[in-house]
Structure formats: structure tokens, C-alpha cells
Design a protein around this motif. Structure first.
Motif, PDB file in Angstrom:
ATOM      1  N   GLY A  79      13.193-106.239  38.057  1.00 30.27           N
ATOM      2  CA  GLY A  79      14.669-105.797  37.954  1.00 30.27           C
ATOM      3  C   GLY A  79      14.798-105.604  36.464  1.00 30.27           C
ATOM      4  N   TYR A  80      14.160-105.748  35.365  1.00 35.13           N
ATOM      5  CA  TYR A  80      14.445-105.775  34.235  1.00 35.13           C
ATOM      6  C   TYR A  80      14.646-104.319  33.568  1.00 35.13           C
ATOM      7  CZ  TYR A  80      12.467-110.518  33.718  1.00 35.13           C
ATOM      8  OH  TYR A  80      12.210-111.857  33.863  1.00 35.13           O
ATOM      9  N   GLU A  82      14.779 -99.727  34.451  1.00 32.87           N
ATOM     10  CA  GLU A  82      14.433 -98.760  35.397  1.00 32.87           C
ATOM     11  C   GLU A  82      13.654 -97.659  34.744  1.00 32.87           C
ATOM     12  OE1 GLU A  82      18.490 -97.585  36.529  1.00 32.87           O
ATOM     13  OE2 GLU A  82      18.835 -99.269  37.674  1.00 32.87           O
ATOM     14  N   ALA A  85      15.149 -94.670  32.898  1.00 29.03           N
ATOM     15  CA  ALA A  85      15.653 -95.031  31.532  1.00 29.03           C
ATOM     16  C   ALA A  85      14.371 -94.925  30.323  1.00 29.03           C
ATOM     17  CB  ALA A  85      16.251 -96.440  31.343  1.00 29.03           C
ATOM     18  N   LEU A  86      13.188 -95.481  30.905  1.00 32.16           N
ATOM     19  CA  LEU A  86      11.993 -95.440  29.760  1.00 32.16           C
ATOM     20  C   LEU A  86      11.767 -93.868  29.646  1.00 32.16           C
ATOM     21  CD1 LEU A  86       9.556 -98.241  31.476  1.00 32.16           C
ATOM     22  CD2 LEU A  86      11.488 -98.309  29.849  1.00 32.16           C
ATOM     23  N   ILE A  89      13.971 -92.351  27.272  1.00 31.37           N
ATOM     24  CA  ILE A  89      13.629 -92.717  25.633  1.00 31.37           C
ATOM     25  C   ILE A  89      12.370 -91.798  25.342  1.00 31.37           C
ATOM     26  CG2 ILE A  89      12.800 -94.681  24.244  1.00 31.37           C
ATOM     27  CD1 ILE A  89      14.218 -96.438  26.008  1.00 31.37           C
TER      28      ILE A  89
ATOM     29  N   ALA B  35       8.851 -97.325  25.005  1.00 37.27           N
ATOM     30  CA  ALA B  35      10.085 -97.263  25.598  1.00 37.27           C
ATOM     31  C   ALA B  35      10.209 -98.639  26.412  1.00 37.27           C
ATOM     32  CB  ALA B  35       9.945 -96.195  26.893  1.00 37.27           C
ATOM     33  N   MET B  36       9.404 -99.374  26.808  1.00 35.41           N
ATOM     34  CA  MET B  36       9.490-100.711  27.210  1.00 35.41           C
ATOM     35  C   MET B  36       9.789-101.842  26.030  1.00 35.41           C
ATOM     36  SD  MET B  36       6.405-101.561  30.171  1.00 35.41           S
ATOM     37  CE  MET B  36       5.216-100.602  29.553  1.00 35.41           C
ATOM     38  N   ARG B  38      11.691-101.047  23.490  1.00 34.59           N
ATOM     39  CA  ARG B  38      13.046-100.921  23.229  1.00 34.59           C
ATOM     40  C   ARG B  38      13.977-101.217  24.423  1.00 34.59           C
ATOM     41  NH1 ARG B  38      14.273 -96.692  19.336  1.00 34.59           N
ATOM     42  NH2 ARG B  38      12.968 -97.265  17.625  1.00 34.59           N
ATOM     43  N   ALA B  39      13.428-101.171  25.723  1.00 34.78           N
ATOM     44  CA  ALA B  39      14.038-101.643  26.925  1.00 34.78           C
ATOM     45  C   ALA B  39      14.342-103.204  26.880  1.00 34.78           C
ATOM     46  CB  ALA B  39      13.618-100.949  28.111  1.00 34.78           C
ATOM     47  N   VAL B  40      13.419-103.799  26.752  1.00 35.16           N
ATOM     48  CA  VAL B  40      13.226-105.196  26.732  1.00 35.16           C
ATOM     49  C   VAL B  40      14.030-105.787  25.581  1.00 35.16           C
ATOM     50  CG1 VAL B  40      11.287-105.332  28.408  1.00 35.16           C
ATOM     51  CG2 VAL B  40      10.906-105.823  26.003  1.00 35.16           C
ATOM     52  N   LEU B  43      17.553-105.973  26.756  1.00 39.59           N
ATOM     53  CA  LEU B  43      18.159-106.752  27.310  1.00 39.59           C
ATOM     54  C   LEU B  43      18.945-108.033  26.778  1.00 39.59           C
ATOM     55  CD1 LEU B  43      15.110-107.107  30.011  1.00 39.59           C
ATOM     56  CD2 LEU B  43      17.370-105.951  30.264  1.00 39.59           C
ATOM     57  N   GLY B 106      21.871-107.124  34.209  1.00 39.93           N
ATOM     58  CA  GLY B 106      21.385-106.092  35.164  1.00 39.93           C
ATOM     59  C   GLY B 106      20.012-105.434  34.485  1.00 39.93           C
ATOM     60  N   ALA B 107      19.554-104.423  35.097  1.00 45.53           N
ATOM     61  CA  ALA B 107      18.445-103.763  34.763  1.00 45.53           C
ATOM     62  C   ALA B 107      18.767-102.920  33.463  1.00 45.53           C
ATOM     63  CB  ALA B 107      17.817-103.062  35.784  1.00 45.53           C
ATOM     64  N   PHE B 108      17.669-102.846  32.540  1.00 40.43           N
ATOM     65  CA  PHE B 108      18.103-101.715  31.685  1.00 40.43           C
ATOM     66  C   PHE B 108      17.909-100.148  32.102  1.00 40.43           C
ATOM     67  CE2 PHE B 108      16.722 -98.771  28.168  1.00 40.43           C
ATOM     68  CZ  PHE B 108      17.416 -98.988  27.132  1.00 40.43           C
ATOM     69  N   ALA B 109      19.203 -99.396  32.085  1.00 42.30           N
ATOM     70  CA  ALA B 109      19.139 -98.374  33.106  1.00 42.30           C
ATOM     71  C   ALA B 109      19.554 -97.138  31.948  1.00 42.30           C
ATOM     72  CB  ALA B 109      20.428 -98.596  34.054  1.00 42.30           C
ATOM     73  N   LEU B 110      19.646 -95.966  32.562  1.00 41.10           N
ATOM     74  CA  LEU B 110      19.980 -94.476  31.833  1.00 41.10           C
ATOM     75  C   LEU B 110      21.207 -95.096  30.785  1.00 41.10           C
ATOM     76  CD1 LEU B 110      19.501 -91.698  34.274  1.00 41.10           C
ATOM     77  CD2 LEU B 110      18.221 -92.195  32.263  1.00 41.10           C
ATOM     78  N   VAL B 113      20.298 -96.335  27.277  1.00 37.36           N
ATOM     79  CA  VAL B 113      19.313 -95.387  26.435  1.00 37.36           C
ATOM     80  C   VAL B 113      20.165 -95.263  25.205  1.00 37.36           C
ATOM     81  CG1 VAL B 113      18.074 -93.384  26.102  1.00 37.36           C
ATOM     82  CG2 VAL B 113      18.060 -94.783  28.313  1.00 37.36           C
ATOM     83  N   VAL B 116      20.121 -98.070  22.463  1.00 33.74           N
ATOM     84  CA  VAL B 116      18.915 -98.434  21.699  1.00 33.74           C
ATOM     85  C   VAL B 116      18.129 -97.085  20.957  1.00 33.74           C
ATOM     86  CG1 VAL B 116      18.660-100.069  23.403  1.00 33.74           C
ATOM     87  CG2 VAL B 116      17.384 -98.146  23.797  1.00 33.74           C
ATOM     88  N   MET B 117      18.838 -96.199  21.099  1.00 34.12           N
ATOM     89  CA  MET B 117      18.197 -94.813  20.338  1.00 34.12           C
ATOM     90  C   MET B 117      18.793 -94.961  18.842  1.00 34.12           C
ATOM     91  SD  MET B 117      15.880 -93.570  22.047  1.00 34.12           S
ATOM     92  CE  MET B 117      15.676 -92.138  21.045  1.00 34.12           C
TER      93      MET B 117
END
Lengths: 254, 219
Positions: A79-80, A82, A85-86, A89, B35-36, B38-40, B43, B106-110, B113, B116-117
Motif C-alpha cells: 500500500g505504499y 499505486e 502513478a508509476l 511518471i 518512478a519508484m 520518486r514515489a517512495v 511518501l 496513504g499510497a502514492f497515487a496519481l 505525481v 514530485v515532477m
């Protein structure tokens, strides 16, 4: 073999390069104990580094591919992140963000003296006024070439680069060769790009060691009087905005 | 740290090899890794300075033998493990073995984005007057912090000139040390190539670094 036994002048020979590559791979396959052993996850990291090699031309999924897929599965399961979203990017870097943005900025600076002035004073603010570009990150600094001065940009410590106006940095920008050499022998680096400047031209290298980001404003090519901004933008290459190239000549795009 | 990442001035890495029409990614996994990463980071458990330290403190032989996105991958795995967000046994298993930590957002979602861009904002209010001004001659301190620093080795001990005063910014050394943002003045300091590399250096070359105030001293 030891690289120290090879005269520096021979380092470019193909057999020497192959031997160095072999040596690097060999060292990689040893279970070298690192001073960081014992730190969580380092054993895993060394495992990855020891097992993954280029599978050039291979048709099966590489070890690297499998590990990356596993990480993504875990991040989604926990749940970190979605997946969508990746995807978004990646799509942005593949289709939206790239050197065409910087090229628009440079073309505007070549055409509009007041924009050029604003760009040199506060590039983030000036770029943000361009409707077709919109807001970019803060701390963008435009540095202008002249017939007497040539600017080059590097990040010797990592890969700092104005991503939002130039897109992803190319592999060469992140390479050990570029990062190590450009602050010491910029003319020799320029030669690798086929660029030769007059011996009297001052070369200024900007090492991006903080959150400031640099965009080179090249000299407007001769023979472009009366050109539209769209035409001018077609002359602006990524490399000329980093300082490893010059703009195209009008004849190259006609 | 005096790490392998601090490459300015090293010899032996060969030619720079530009690639014509280079694609954004050479393998699909490279995009997933970017992408991972950037996303983590999005968080909020760490910032970009910690990300950089996570790469530069990889074992030197691993750093040298890994490609750019391999280093990103190793860094991400490592930081996730150090913060107990994903443990090494789960990476070995290839799937999750326990619930994720609650990161509070919560989760990194749309919807995340866009954020982080764009490069983050690191400017901060000034805590004190700047100690240096444009034109001042300054020496980069001869310091060798064991943790993260953005003062490259090749300028340490050398004298340059303050060319720009960039404002006040988050101080990476402090962030990575876990001591907060501790904002510091940032300067563009320009060095003559002969000051850095000796009398044989190209007299037409000048090099600048972006130097935080604690990196500098009056000459």
C-alpha cells in the motif's frame, strides 16, 4: 591485470578496455567484504551487484528486471504506491518533459531582449511566464555564452540537472568520465563531442553542487535574422544547453 | 564523506561517449526504478539529500560496477530496509511477508505525481546576515566530514572568489545527519583552474561550485 601497469596513452585501446571491463566483472564476482557489512540490506545489495550483468541481446528477463518487478509488487502490496502513478511518471519523461522545453526558452531569449534580461536575472520566474512551458522548479539559473565565454554544466557528485526544462539527463552526463574530467580538462571533453573552441575562449564550468540548476544560453547562430521562435527553437540542441555542444547551423535545418 | 562519488578531477575513466538519439530509458525496468524512487521519496520518510547519501555511501566497488539506475535501485531498497518499510527477507522472497508501515498519507497515487515532477523548494528565510559578499576572496575549508557533504574534494583548501550570493537554503549536511534543515547561505564560488590543478592547467578555464557558508572561510 592492473590498470596501473597500462600507460595512460594506451587506455583507449580496445584490448585494454576489454581487459579493464573483465577486471571489473571479476572483482564484482568476488564476495568482497565491505566495511558496511552488517548494515541492514547490504548483503542483499552485494548480492544484486554480484549477480546482475548486462544481458545484452538476451531475450529472457534479466536478473535486474526480475528484482525490479519484485520490488514494485511489494510496494503495491504494502500500500505504499499505486501502479498507475508509476506509469504516469514514466509517461511524463517519455512524452512530455524534454529538451524541447529548454529550446523554447532559448529561442524566446534570442528573439526578445527583455525576456533574455529577465531570464538572466531569475530564470525560474522568467520561464514560468511562458504559457507553453508553465511553472518550473525554483533556483534555475541561466548562464549566457558570448564569443569570448563558453559555459559548461556538470554535477561531479551525482546527477543534478535541470530535469524540468531538459528532461532526463543523458547517460554521458551521468558517466564517470564526464563527471571526473570536465572540471579539469573541459577542452578535451569538448573534443569528445567534436567541439573545438578558439584557444582564447574562456571556459567556465558550473558544478551543480546544491539545488541551483544551470541552463546555458548559447550564442544565436549567424544567418538567422528574421527567423520565428519556432524556427530558432529547431536549432537548439540539448547539448548546447548543457555546454557540450553548439546550436545547429541554419543550413542544417533548412 | 570522502566517497567514490566525489569524482571531480579523477583520471582513468576514459572518453565521454555521447549516444545519438538516446532513448529516455534503455530498458523498461529503468523507468520503473526511476518512478519508484520518486514515489517512495514522495511518501515523506526522507528527502533528496538522504537519497543522494544512500547512493554515495554504497560500497565503492558496487558503485563503480553498477549502472545509474542500478544505483538508484540499490539505494531505494536500502533506504526502505533501513526504515523497516520493506525488509531484506521480503526482497529475497519477491513478495510481501508483513503489512506495510503506515506512512500517514496513504499510497502514492496519481494525484501525487505532479508534486514530485517538479524540483522541490529549498529556499528558506535567512537566519542571519550573509558573512560573504560578491567579490570576496574565500577559501574552501579543508574539511572531511564522515557523513554527507556537498563540498567536493577538488576545491577543499583552495581560494576562489564569491561570484553570486544565491540566498539561503536547506543545508544538506545537517539534514542527512538528522539535525534538521539548519538553513545556510549559499554562494557561487569561482576558482581559477591553475589554483585547483596547478601551474600546468589551462589558463582560460574557471570552475565554480555552489558552496554553503559553513564550507567557506575568509582569506
Amino acid at each position: 591485470m592492473s590498470a596501473g601497469l597500462v600507460p595512460a596513452s594506451d587506455l583507449e585501446k580496445e584490448d585494454v578496455r576489454q581487459a579493464l571491463a573483465y577486471a571489473a566483472e571479476f572483482a564484482d564476482n568476488q564476495s568482497i567484504r565491505s566495511p558496511l557489512d552488517g548494515v541492514s540490506s547490504v548483503g542483499y545489495l552485494l548480492g544484486v551487484a554480484a549477480h546482475d550483468h548486462d544481458h545484452e541481446g538476451g531475450s529472457t528477463l534479466s536478473e535486474m528486471d526480475l528484482r525490479v518487478r519484485a520490488l514494485e509488487r511489494i510496494l503495491v502490496e504494502k500500500g505504499y504506491v499505486e501502479t498507475a502513478a508509476l506509469d504516469r511518471i514514466i509517461e511524463a519523461y517519455e512524452t512530455k518533459v524534454g529538451p524541447h522545453i529548454g529550446a523554447r526558452v532559448i529561442a524566446k531569449a534570442w528573439s526578445d531582449p527583455s525576456f533574455r534580461q529577465s531570464l538572466l536575472e531569475d530564470a525560474s520566474k522568467a520561464v514560468g511566464t511562458l504559457a507553453e512551458v508553465g511553472r518550473v522548479g525554483e533556483h534555475l539559473v541561466a548562464v549566457e555564452n558570448t564569443p569570448q565565454l563558453h559555459n559548461m554544466v556538470v554535477c561531479t557528485l551525482c546527477s543534478c540537472y535541470p530535469w524540468d526544462v531538459l528532461g532526463l539527463p543523458p547517460v554521458w552526463y551521468k558517466s564517470f568520465a564526464y563527471r571526473s574530467r570536465v572540471v579539469k580538462e573541459p577542452r578535451s571533453v569538448l573534443a569528445d563531442f567534436g567541439v573545438v573552441l578558439p584557444a582564447s575562449t574562456e571556459i567556465r564550468v558550473w558544478d551543480s553542487t546544491a539545488e541551483t540548476r544551470f541552463l546555458v544560453v548559447p550564442v544565436r547562430p549567424a544567418g538567422t535574422d528574421g527567423w520565428s521562435e519556432t524556427q530558432l527553437a529547431s536549432l537548439v540542441t540539448r547539448d548546447c544547453m548543457v555546454g557540450t555542444g553548439l546550436p545547429k547551423n541554419p543550413g542544417e535545418v533548412a | 564523506m570522502d566517497g567514490i562519488h566525489d569524482m571531480g578531477g579523477m583520471d582513468g575513466f576514459g572518453r565521454v561517449e555521447p549516444e545519438a538519439n538516446e532513448p529516455p530509458f534503455h530498458e523498461p525496468w529503468e523507468g520503473r526504478v526511476l518512478a519508484m524512487g520518486r514515489a517512495v521519496r514522495g511518501l515523506g520518510a526522507w528527502n533528496i539529500d538522504v537519497d543522494r547519501y544512500g547512493i554515495e555511501s554504497l560500497p565503492p566497488h558496487v558503485y563503480l560496477a553498477s549502472s545509474y539506475y542500478q544505483r538508484w535501485f540499490l539505494r531505494t531498497v536500502r533506504l526502505l530496509a533501513e526504515r523497516e518499510m520493506v525488509k531484506a527477507d521480503e526482497m529475497d522472497a519477491g513478495h510481501t511477508l508483513r503489512p506495510g508501515r503506515d506512512m500517514g498519507r496513504g499510497a502514492f497515487a496519481l494525484a501525487d505525481v505532479e508534486r514530485v515532477m517538479r524540483r522541490g523548494s529549498f529556499g528558506r528565510p535567512t537566519p542571519a546576515p550573509a558573512q560573504f559578499k560578491i567579490g570576496d576572496r574565500v577559501r574552501a575549508r579543508n574539511i572531511h566530514p564522515k557523513s554527507h557533504t556537498r563540498l567536493p574534494r577538488y576545491v577543499r583548501g583552495h581560494v576562489g572568489v564569491v561570484e553570486r550570493v544565491q540566498g539561503c537554503y536547506v543545508f544538506p549536511d545537517s539534514v542527512v545527519a538528522g539535525k534538521g534543515e539548519d538553513p545556510q547561505w549559499l554562494y557561487t564560488v569561482r576558482f581559477d583552474a591553475r589554483e585547483l590543478w596547478g601551474a600546468d592547467a589551462d589558463p582560460t578555464v574557471k570552475v565554480s561550485v555552489e558552496a554553503f557558508e559553513p564550507y567557506l572561510e575568509h582569506v
